[in-house]
Scaffold this motif. Structure first.
Motif, mmCIF file in Angstrom:
data_model
loop_
_atom_site.group_PDB
_atom_site.id
_atom_site.type_symbol
_atom_site.label_atom_id
_atom_site.label_comp_id
_atom_site.label_asym_id
_atom_site.label_seq_id
_atom_site.Cartn_x
_atom_site.Cartn_y
_atom_site.Cartn_z
ATOM 1 N N TYR A 77 -3.569 -2.129 -5.391
ATOM 2 C CA TYR A 77 -4.818 -2.290 -4.649
ATOM 3 C C TYR A 77 -5.952 -1.587 -5.377
ATOM 4 N N LYS A 78 -5.630 -0.399 -5.926
ATOM 5 C CA LYS A 78 -6.680 0.369 -6.610
ATOM 6 C C LYS A 78 -7.199 -0.402 -7.816
ATOM 7 N N PRO A 118 0.428 1.583 -4.287
ATOM 8 C CA PRO A 118 -1.016 1.646 -3.978
ATOM 9 C C PRO A 118 -1.875 1.307 -5.191
ATOM 10 N N LEU A 178 -4.889 3.782 2.310
ATOM 11 C CA LEU A 178 -3.854 3.903 1.273
ATOM 12 C C LEU A 178 -2.972 5.126 1.517
ATOM 13 N N GLU A 222 -9.467 -2.628 -0.516
ATOM 14 C CA GLU A 222 -8.737 -1.765 0.412
ATOM 15 C C GLU A 222 -7.726 -2.592 1.177
ATOM 16 N N PRO A 238 0.822 -1.226 0.000
ATOM 17 C CA PRO A 238 0.000 0.000 0.000
ATOM 18 C C PRO A 238 0.852 1.270 0.000
#
Ligand code: ATP
Length: 402
Positions: A171-172, A168, A282, A177, A164
């Motif tokens: 994850y996006k 990040p 994040l 999350e 993260p």
């Protein structure tokens, strides 16, 4: 008077003169000695008088009333200043002549005379209160290679904290999350702090370590204030990793609120939860908690969005102990008879911290024997001393050494 009588008289007189001369010399010598003694005593007197003066001054200093700490609010044209003391209202006060006016600024921390509240001294700026209780390492220098064993656990921690922070977008893209905070649970000395530091090193994050029991303060509201300031500091120094050791001291289950102390712990915990709820998973601040007692933690801490990833750190097994011995002996001058396999085999139940202590202890035995190479016998003695589970005596040690 005939000649004979005359001679006799002369002899008597010269003998008397010689005697008197001797006596004179003796007196002179005595006088010299006494003079020397007198000088010594005079010097001693001066020395003691000086000591008395110093002690009197020290006594005076110690008898002085304590000074109050205040902050300068404004500097007035008349030369006076407005100060606010820690006790409350603002005062207009004088400034002692010894104070360098140039160092007196709005916001300076100063000491104030107890009676007149006159400014006596400009103090250095206060240390950030949280910094004084927390360990802040701007650039930790622990790498993943410094950790023995714990590969799966480390992978999990990296996924939850490193990705993260560093990637990040991963994850996006997937649309999930990342965990907000990670809880490392396991026995003491198994490398929890080490892992958190290594992740901070890898992510170039500031490492902020605070011990749960230090967040529990004596005064009402203090603990909550510390938590707030700690997160402020973490945001200021982001990217950062906040490592809360002994999380159970603030996060133990609520039994019944018997004492005001318990309520204060509760307030500190509520503040911690509020801070955790308030930030973005994040974002640049990550929280890692550590505990040896996950069973007593309040469920509120373990809910989704809080410490929602729990990683169990086991005591090192045989393979991990091999690794940890290799890591901690890397810089040691080892004799070729040292066998990591044997060491790992005889240290069943030892934690990483124990193994580190064993290595240091073995080195100490080597120094005591005035050798430079650390031998297996030193390690065996060290194991015996640190974990004491070996059937091994000094006598055998002597035989083996011989
Ligand atoms: P505590 O719960 O008491 O805070 P901890 O699990 O955080 O303990 P650490 O402070 O990380 O333990 O470990 C103490 C020391 O022990 C470390 O500095 C390190 O030298 C050594 N150590 C512990 N585990 C390991 C390991 N797996 N690999 C290498 N060294 C280790």
């Amino acid at each position: 008077m005939d000649d004979e009588q005359m001679n006799h008289l002369k002899k008597e007189i010269s003998e008397k003169i010689a005697m008197l001369e001797e006596e004179r010399i003796r007196y002179l010598e005595d006088a010299k000695r006494v003079e020397g003694e007198k000088r010594y005593v005079e010097n001693e007197l001066i020395r003691l008088q000086k000591e008395v003066r110093i002690l009197k001054a020290e006594l005076e200093r110690l008898k002085q009333p304590p000074m109050i700490i205040g902050t300068v609010r404004d500097l007035l044209a008349s030369g006076k200043v407005i100060v606010r003391s820690t006790t409350g209202p603002d005062f207009i006060v004088d400034v002692s002549q010894d104070v360098d006016r140039r160092s007196l600024k709005v916001g300076s921390r100063v000491s104030l005379n107890k009676q007149s509240l006159a400014v006596m001294e400009v103090l250095p700026p206060s240390i950030d209160p949280i910094v004084s209780g927390a360990e802040v390492i701007e650039k930790p220098s622990v790498s993943y290679d410094d950790i023995g064993g714990l590969r799966d656990e480390l992978r999990e921690l990296r996924e939850a904290v490193e990705d993260p922070l560093m990637r990040p977008e991963v994850y996006k893209k997937v649309g999930i999350e990342p965990p907000k905070a990670v809880l490392l649970e396991g026995p003491p000395g198994t490398g929890k702090t080490l892992m958190a530091k290594a992740v901070a090193t890898q992510t170039n994050a500031t490492f902020i370590r605070v011990v749960g029991s230090e967040l529990v303060q004596k005064y009402i509201g203090e603990g909550a204030r510390l938590v707030r300031e700690m997160f402020e500091l973490a945001r200021e120094k982001s990217p950062s990793i906040v490592f809360i050791d002994e999380l159970d001291s603030v996060g133990a289950k609520r039994i019944d609120m018997a004492t005001s102390g318990d309520r204060e712990v509760q307030r500190t915990l509520m503040q911690l939860l509020a801070e955790m709820d308030g930030f973005n998973p994040l974002g640049d601040v990550k929280i890692i908690g550590a505990t040896n007692r996950p069973d007593i933690l309040d469920e509120a801490l373990l809910r989704p969005g809080r410490f929602d990833r729990i990683i169990t750190i086991p005591p090192p097994d045989y393979g991990a102990r091999l690794d940890i011995f290799a890591i901690h002996t890397k810089k040691m001058n080892l004799h070729k008879d040292v066998s990591f396999e044997e060491l790992a085999a005889i240290t069943d139940g030892a934690s990483g911290a124990d193994i580190r202590a064993i290595c240091t202890e073995a080195g100490m035995y080597t120094i005591r024997e005035k050798r430079v190479k650390v031998k297996m016998v030193d390690f065996r003695r060290a194991v015996d001393k640190v974990i004491g589970n070996m059937d091994y005596t000094e006598k055998e040690a002597g035989l083996m050494f011989g």
